[in-house]
Design a protein around this motif. Structure first.
Motif, PDB file in Angstrom:
ATOM      1  N   HIS A 195      46.796  49.323  21.455  1.00  0.00           N
ATOM      2  CA  HIS A 195      47.143  47.982  20.983  1.00  0.00           C
ATOM      3  C   HIS A 195      47.122  47.014  22.160  1.00  0.00           C
ATOM      4  CE1 HIS A 195      48.845  44.942  18.377  1.00  0.00           C
ATOM      5  NE2 HIS A 195      49.792  44.705  19.267  1.00  0.00           N
ATOM      6  N   THR A 196      46.688  45.783  21.905  1.00  0.00           N
ATOM      7  CA  THR A 196      46.528  44.773  22.953  1.00  0.00           C
ATOM      8  C   THR A 196      47.681  43.781  22.928  1.00  0.00           C
ATOM      9  OG1 THR A 196      44.119  44.937  22.852  1.00  0.00           O
ATOM     10  CG2 THR A 196      45.033  42.949  23.856  1.00  0.00           C
ATOM     11  N   VAL A 197      48.283  43.570  24.091  1.00  0.00           N
ATOM     12  CA  VAL A 197      49.323  42.556  24.279  1.00  0.00           C
ATOM     13  C   VAL A 197      48.728  41.447  25.138  1.00  0.00           C
ATOM     14  CG1 VAL A 197      51.626  42.060  25.183  1.00  0.00           C
ATOM     15  CG2 VAL A 197      51.153  44.281  24.130  1.00  0.00           C
ATOM     16  N   LEU A 198      48.667  40.237  24.597  1.00  0.00           N
ATOM     17  CA  LEU A 198      48.061  39.099  25.298  1.00  0.00           C
ATOM     18  C   LEU A 198      49.155  38.142  25.767  1.00  0.00           C
ATOM     19  CD1 LEU A 198      45.680  37.322  26.189  1.00  0.00           C
ATOM     20  CD2 LEU A 198      45.651  36.359  23.876  1.00  0.00           C
ATOM     21  N   PHE A 199      49.177  37.891  27.081  1.00  0.00           N
ATOM     22  CA  PHE A 199      50.085  36.892  27.646  1.00  0.00           C
ATOM     23  C   PHE A 199      49.290  35.617  27.913  1.00  0.00           C
ATOM     24  CE2 PHE A 199      51.920  34.990  31.600  1.00  0.00           C
ATOM     25  CZ  PHE A 199      53.045  34.452  30.996  1.00  0.00           C
ATOM     26  N   MET A 200      49.655  34.538  27.239  1.00  0.00           N
ATOM     27  CA  MET A 200      48.976  33.254  27.393  1.00  0.00           C
ATOM     28  C   MET A 200      49.910  32.290  28.131  1.00  0.00           C
ATOM     29  SD  MET A 200      46.370  31.324  27.051  1.00  0.00           S
ATOM     30  CE  MET A 200      45.319  32.311  25.986  1.00  0.00           C
ATOM     31  N   ASP A 201      49.628  32.088  29.405  1.00  0.00           N
ATOM     32  CA  ASP A 201      50.441  31.190  30.220  1.00  0.00           C
ATOM     33  C   ASP A 201      50.077  29.739  29.907  1.00  0.00           C
ATOM     34  OD1 ASP A 201      52.360  30.545  32.031  1.00  0.00           O
ATOM     35  OD2 ASP A 201      51.179  30.990  33.814  1.00  0.00           O
ATOM     36  N   GLU A 202      51.079  28.851  29.999  1.00  0.00           N
ATOM     37  CA  GLU A 202      50.893  27.421  29.721  1.00  0.00           C
ATOM     38  C   GLU A 202      50.246  27.215  28.350  1.00  0.00           C
ATOM     39  OE1 GLU A 202      52.172  25.290  31.717  1.00  0.00           O
ATOM     40  OE2 GLU A 202      52.564  26.600  33.415  1.00  0.00           O
ATOM     41  N   ILE A 203      50.757  27.887  27.344  1.00  0.00           N
ATOM     42  CA  ILE A 203      50.133  27.863  26.022  1.00  0.00           C
ATOM     43  C   ILE A 203      50.153  26.469  25.413  1.00  0.00           C
ATOM     44  CG2 ILE A 203      52.251  28.471  24.789  1.00  0.00           C
ATOM     45  CD1 ILE A 203      50.528  30.190  22.937  1.00  0.00           C
ATOM     46  N   HIS A 204      51.055  25.605  25.865  1.00  0.00           N
ATOM     47  CA  HIS A 204      51.108  24.246  25.315  1.00  0.00           C
ATOM     48  C   HIS A 204      49.885  23.418  25.694  1.00  0.00           C
ATOM     49  CE1 HIS A 204      52.878  23.917  29.370  1.00  0.00           C
ATOM     50  NE2 HIS A 204      52.318  22.728  29.385  1.00  0.00           N
ATOM     51  N   ARG A 205      49.084  23.894  26.683  1.00  0.00           N
ATOM     52  CA  ARG A 205      47.870  23.177  27.053  1.00  0.00           C
ATOM     53  C   ARG A 205      46.786  23.307  25.982  1.00  0.00           C
ATOM     54  NH1 ARG A 205      47.531  21.425  32.378  1.00  0.00           N
ATOM     55  NH2 ARG A 205      49.640  21.378  33.252  1.00  0.00           N
ATOM     56  N   PHE A 206      46.908  24.300  25.099  1.00  0.00           N
ATOM     57  CA  PHE A 206      45.990  24.413  23.970  1.00  0.00           C
ATOM     58  C   PHE A 206      46.353  23.353  22.937  1.00  0.00           C
ATOM     59  CE2 PHE A 206      44.186  29.019  23.929  1.00  0.00           C
ATOM     60  CZ  PHE A 206      43.436  28.701  25.048  1.00  0.00           C
ATOM     61  N   ASN A 207      45.332  22.691  22.380  1.00  0.00           N
ATOM     62  CA  ASN A 207      45.619  21.762  21.293  1.00  0.00           C
ATOM     63  C   ASN A 207      45.870  22.544  19.996  1.00  0.00           C
ATOM     64  OD1 ASN A 207      43.061  22.427  20.132  1.00  0.00           O
ATOM     65  ND2 ASN A 207      42.071  20.890  21.438  1.00  0.00           N
ATOM     66  N   LYS A 208      46.234  21.830  18.943  1.00  0.00           N
ATOM     67  CA  LYS A 208      46.624  22.492  17.701  1.00  0.00           C
ATOM     68  C   LYS A 208      45.468  23.297  17.108  1.00  0.00           C
ATOM     69  CE  LYS A 208      50.713  20.803  17.987  1.00  0.00           C
ATOM     70  NZ  LYS A 208      51.348  19.935  17.022  1.00  0.00           N
ATOM     71  N   LEU A 209      44.232  22.821  17.253  1.00  0.00           N
ATOM     72  CA  LEU A 209      43.084  23.562  16.743  1.00  0.00           C
ATOM     73  C   LEU A 209      42.889  24.864  17.516  1.00  0.00           C
ATOM     74  CD1 LEU A 209      40.613  23.754  14.903  1.00  0.00           C
ATOM     75  CD2 LEU A 209      39.328  22.430  16.609  1.00  0.00           C
ATOM     76  N   GLN A 210      43.037  24.816  18.829  1.00  0.00           N
ATOM     77  CA  GLN A 210      42.911  26.029  19.630  1.00  0.00           C
ATOM     78  C   GLN A 210      44.018  27.023  19.323  1.00  0.00           C
ATOM     79  OE1 GLN A 210      42.744  23.811  23.375  1.00  0.00           O
ATOM     80  NE2 GLN A 210      40.763  24.750  23.806  1.00  0.00           N
ATOM     81  N   GLN A 211      45.211  26.516  19.068  1.00  0.00           N
ATOM     82  CA  GLN A 211      46.324  27.407  18.739  1.00  0.00           C
ATOM     83  C   GLN A 211      46.091  28.122  17.413  1.00  0.00           C
ATOM     84  OE1 GLN A 211      50.011  25.186  18.933  1.00  0.00           O
ATOM     85  NE2 GLN A 211      49.453  24.283  20.901  1.00  0.00           N
ATOM     86  N   ASP A 212      45.356  27.489  16.507  1.00  0.00           N
ATOM     87  CA  ASP A 212      45.069  28.126  15.224  1.00  0.00           C
ATOM     88  C   ASP A 212      44.247  29.399  15.388  1.00  0.00           C
ATOM     89  OD1 ASP A 212      46.449  26.298  13.712  1.00  0.00           O
ATOM     90  OD2 ASP A 212      44.712  25.015  13.336  1.00  0.00           O
ATOM     91  N   SER A 213      43.528  29.529  16.512  1.00  0.00           N
ATOM     92  CA  SER A 213      42.708  30.725  16.715  1.00  0.00           C
ATOM     93  C   SER A 213      43.559  31.980  16.870  1.00  0.00           C
ATOM     94  CB  SER A 213      41.812  30.539  17.950  1.00  0.00           C
ATOM     95  OG  SER A 213      42.601  30.373  19.120  1.00  0.00           O
ATOM     96  N   PHE A 214      44.859  31.827  17.200  1.00  0.00           N
ATOM     97  CA  PHE A 214      45.731  32.989  17.325  1.00  0.00           C
ATOM     98  C   PHE A 214      46.247  33.480  15.975  1.00  0.00           C
ATOM     99  CE2 PHE A 214      46.498  30.850  21.488  1.00  0.00           C
ATOM    100  CZ  PHE A 214      46.022  31.861  22.297  1.00  0.00           C
ATOM    101  N   LEU A 215      46.366  32.565  15.006  1.00  0.00           N
ATOM    102  CA  LEU A 215      47.134  32.841  13.789  1.00  0.00           C
ATOM    103  C   LEU A 215      46.707  34.108  13.057  1.00  0.00           C
ATOM    104  CD1 LEU A 215      47.582  29.225  12.347  1.00  0.00           C
ATOM    105  CD2 LEU A 215      49.204  30.599  13.649  1.00  0.00           C
ATOM    106  N   PRO A 216      45.436  34.259  12.639  1.00  0.00           N
ATOM    107  CA  PRO A 216      45.091  35.446  11.842  1.00  0.00           C
ATOM    108  C   PRO A 216      45.267  36.752  12.608  1.00  0.00           C
ATOM    109  CG  PRO A 216      43.103  34.268  12.503  1.00  0.00           C
ATOM    110  CD  PRO A 216      44.259  33.405  12.878  1.00  0.00           C
ATOM    111  N   HIS A 217      45.026  36.735  13.904  1.00  0.00           N
ATOM    112  CA  HIS A 217      45.077  37.959  14.684  1.00  0.00           C
ATOM    113  C   HIS A 217      46.515  38.369  15.017  1.00  0.00           C
ATOM    114  CE1 HIS A 217      40.863  37.108  14.898  1.00  0.00           C
ATOM    115  NE2 HIS A 217      41.078  35.988  15.590  1.00  0.00           N
ATOM    116  N   VAL A 218      47.391  37.365  15.154  1.00  0.00           N
ATOM    117  CA  VAL A 218      48.806  37.680  15.331  1.00  0.00           C
ATOM    118  C   VAL A 218      49.397  38.188  14.023  1.00  0.00           C
ATOM    119  CG1 VAL A 218      51.079  36.686  15.819  1.00  0.00           C
ATOM    120  CG2 VAL A 218      49.123  36.076  17.244  1.00  0.00           C
ATOM    121  N   GLU A 219      48.977  37.574  12.923  1.00  0.00           N
ATOM    122  CA  GLU A 219      49.530  37.947  11.621  1.00  0.00           C
ATOM    123  C   GLU A 219      49.114  39.347  11.198  1.00  0.00           C
ATOM    124  OE1 GLU A 219      50.258  35.865   7.280  1.00  0.00           O
ATOM    125  OE2 GLU A 219      48.781  35.027   8.661  1.00  0.00           O
ATOM    126  N   ASN A 220      47.846  39.719  11.426  1.00  0.00           N
ATOM    127  CA  ASN A 220      47.400  41.057  11.007  1.00  0.00           C
ATOM    128  C   ASN A 220      47.644  42.121  12.060  1.00  0.00           C
ATOM    129  OD1 ASN A 220      45.334  40.811  12.936  1.00  0.00           O
ATOM    130  ND2 ASN A 220      43.850  40.076  11.434  1.00  0.00           N
TER     131      ASN A 220
END
Length: 525
Positions: A195-220
């Motif tokens: 299983h992969t654990v991803l640490f994303m530093d300064e995550i607030h630098r991603f805009n809302k569209l970029q943050q959406d790329s995490f949603l399906p993969h975090v959820e599943n």
């Protein structure tokens, strides 16, 4: 017999059809998938995740996979490499390229200093991490409070488990394509029960569209996301992402916490700590210098809860006081530090949450008639680089909202303060703002108008159906048609008690917004 036994121990690779021993087959399959340098057609398999991907992109993905797989390999060769890295990091003095703050990062849960409520013994997260389970979380705290250090502890937890992989990205240097590549590798690794654990530093630098790329993969469950941010997640992160991650609030480190970190750095850096005026005889010639306990205390106090600032200052002090071969062991005194290191920063973000926190403290201090606190927060905002015109505008609002009719001249003084700030600017206008804040704090207060306005707003929001029309007598009648319709008929300029008609709309004749009791009796509310 020897040849037969060797044939039994060999296992065929399903990708390249070559034979390997049982001990090496799993490692080879990983490398065969990610490092195969044959043509695009020969490296594809039915259902391969690399299908329909350009060859140039495959090569780029493979390069990233080489770097990521090297951190998660479990063979003896990688273990020996990790041991060599740890061996190099054991002695800070052997590698001057590593900053002291990086060298002092904790590797175990027990090494974390501060944040006892979140990660201390007995906390839920301490219990979960002790069981080698990593939840989705967002680490929110000021710079230097230990967000990356906690991620480093989690990385070591992953290294101890063959079924966990830890990857680190920074939103300042990464984009959606990097996230997609990580997800592709994570899906491949999932086939081998890792299983992969991803640490994303300064995550607030991603805009809302970029943050959406995490949603399906975090959820599943394809990846476990650990984000680090200095901005308030309520404003800087998607609500959908926040609902899938637990927000861990990390406060500033206390002076005692920073002092402990510095003492640990002194111990690992071949220094000797002495009390003021204490005389000691050194038995170990490897000691570079002595440092007074008061010096560490002062460094902890001037760092404003930022361990990185404190360790950086200590590193500078050590470098400037290291003894030469012919000199005696020097002592880093408190006066040496005060002469060489000044307070060069203060945590204040003009566009972040601290901006709103301080300006709120100014208004609430004035509201409570605390002139001392109003002066402190106003000066602190200016010291942190706040726009003086913004402070002046808030003082105008305070003059109306909190002082109001208690001193009608307060609004005049606040507007004059704003005009004065526009004319002379900083740093000369600092005294104008300080004087105005103190004057408003000492002025008599009246919130009568403010609360009456709020009652009117509530009445408008809660009125059912259309709002009542303006009475005909109050309407203007510039045309003959409007006069014929009865507009302004009978209007006079006398006082309301003698004019003969009411000025409130129909249904609100008996409502007085300055008296809350009359509003409660109204059928409209």
């Amino acid at each position: 017999m020897t040849s037969l036994k060797a044939d039994i121990d060999l296992v065929q690779c399903p990708v390249c059809m070559k034979d390997f021993t049982k001990n090496n087959i799993e490692i080879h399959v990983n490398k065969c998938i990610f490092l195969n340098t044959q043509s695009e057609n020969s490296c594809k398999r039915p259902g391969s995740p690399n299908e329909n991907i350009p060859l140039t992109q495959i090569k780029r993905v493979k390069k990233a996979k080489v770097e990521m797989s090297s951190s998660s390999a479990t063979n003896d060769g990688d273990n020996s490499q990790n041991q060599n890295v740890n061996k190099r990091k054991k002695d800070y003095n052997d590698n001057k390229d590593i900053p002291l703050a990086e060298f002092m990062r904790p590797s175990l849960l027990e090494d974390i200093i501060g944040h006892r409520e979140s990660f201390g013994p007995g906390s839920m997260l301490h219990s979960i991490l002790s069981k080698k389970k990593i939840p989705n979380m967002i680490l929110w705290g000021p710079p230097g409070c230990g967000k990356t250090s906690i991620a480093n502890v989690i990385a070591n937890v992953c290294k101890e488990q063959s079924n966990l992989r830890f990857l680190k990205l920074s939103a300042t240097m990464s984009g959606i394509n990097d996230v997609k590549e990580v997800v592709k590798v994570a899906k491949n690794e999932a086939q081998f029960k890792r299983h992969t654990v991803l640490f994303m530093d300064e995550i607030h630098r991603f805009n809302k569209l970029q943050q959406d790329s995490f949603l399906p993969h975090v959820e599943n469950g394809t990846i476990t996301l650990i984000g680090a941010t200095t901005e308030n997640p309520s404003f800087s992160l998607n609500n959908a992402l926040l609902s899938r991650c637990r927000v861990i609030v990390l406060d500033k480190l206390t002076v005692d916490d920073v002092t402990k970190i510095l003492e640990r750095a002194v111990e690992k850096n071949n220094l000797v700590m002495v009390d003021d005026g204490e005389k000691i005889t050194l038995e170990n010639n490897t000691t570079k210098c002595l440092i007074e306990r008061a010096s560490l205390k002062w460094l902890a106090e001037m760092s404003d809860g930022d361990a990185r600032i404190a360790l950086g200052a200590l590193e500078l002090a050590i470098a400037s006081h290291e003894k030469s071969a012919a000199s005696t062991t020097p002592v880093i005194t408190l006066q040496n530090l005060k002469d060489g290191i000044k307070r060069t920063h203060m945590l204040y973000d003009r566009k972040g949450e601290e901006h709103y926190n301080v300006i709120s403290a100014i208004q609430k201090s004035i509201r409570a008639s605390d002139d001392n606190a109003a002066l402190y927060w106003t000066t602190r905002a200016l010291h942190g680089g706040e726009d003086p015109l913004y402070i002046a505008r808030r003082l105008i609002r305070t003059a109306c909202e909190d002082i109001g009719l208690g001193n009608p001249n307060a609004i005049v003084e606040a507007v004059a303060c704003l005009e004065g700030c526009k004319h002379i600017g900083m740093p000369e206008c600092d005294v104008l703002l300080a004087q105005c804040a103190v004057r408003l704090a000492r002025a008599p207060k009246s919130t009568e108008v403010y609360h009456a306005m709020k009652r009117v707003q509530r009445s408008l929001r809660e009125t059912k159906g259309p709002l009542p029309p303006v009475p005909l007598v109050l309407r203007n009648a510039p045309t003959k048609l409007m006069k014929d319709l009865g507009y302004a008929e009978g209007y006079n300029t006398r006082n309301r008690d003698s004019s003969g008609f009411g000025y409130m709309p129909e249904g609100l004749e008996n409502v007085n917004f300055f008296n809350e009791e009359t509003i409660l009796k109204s059928e409209l509310l």
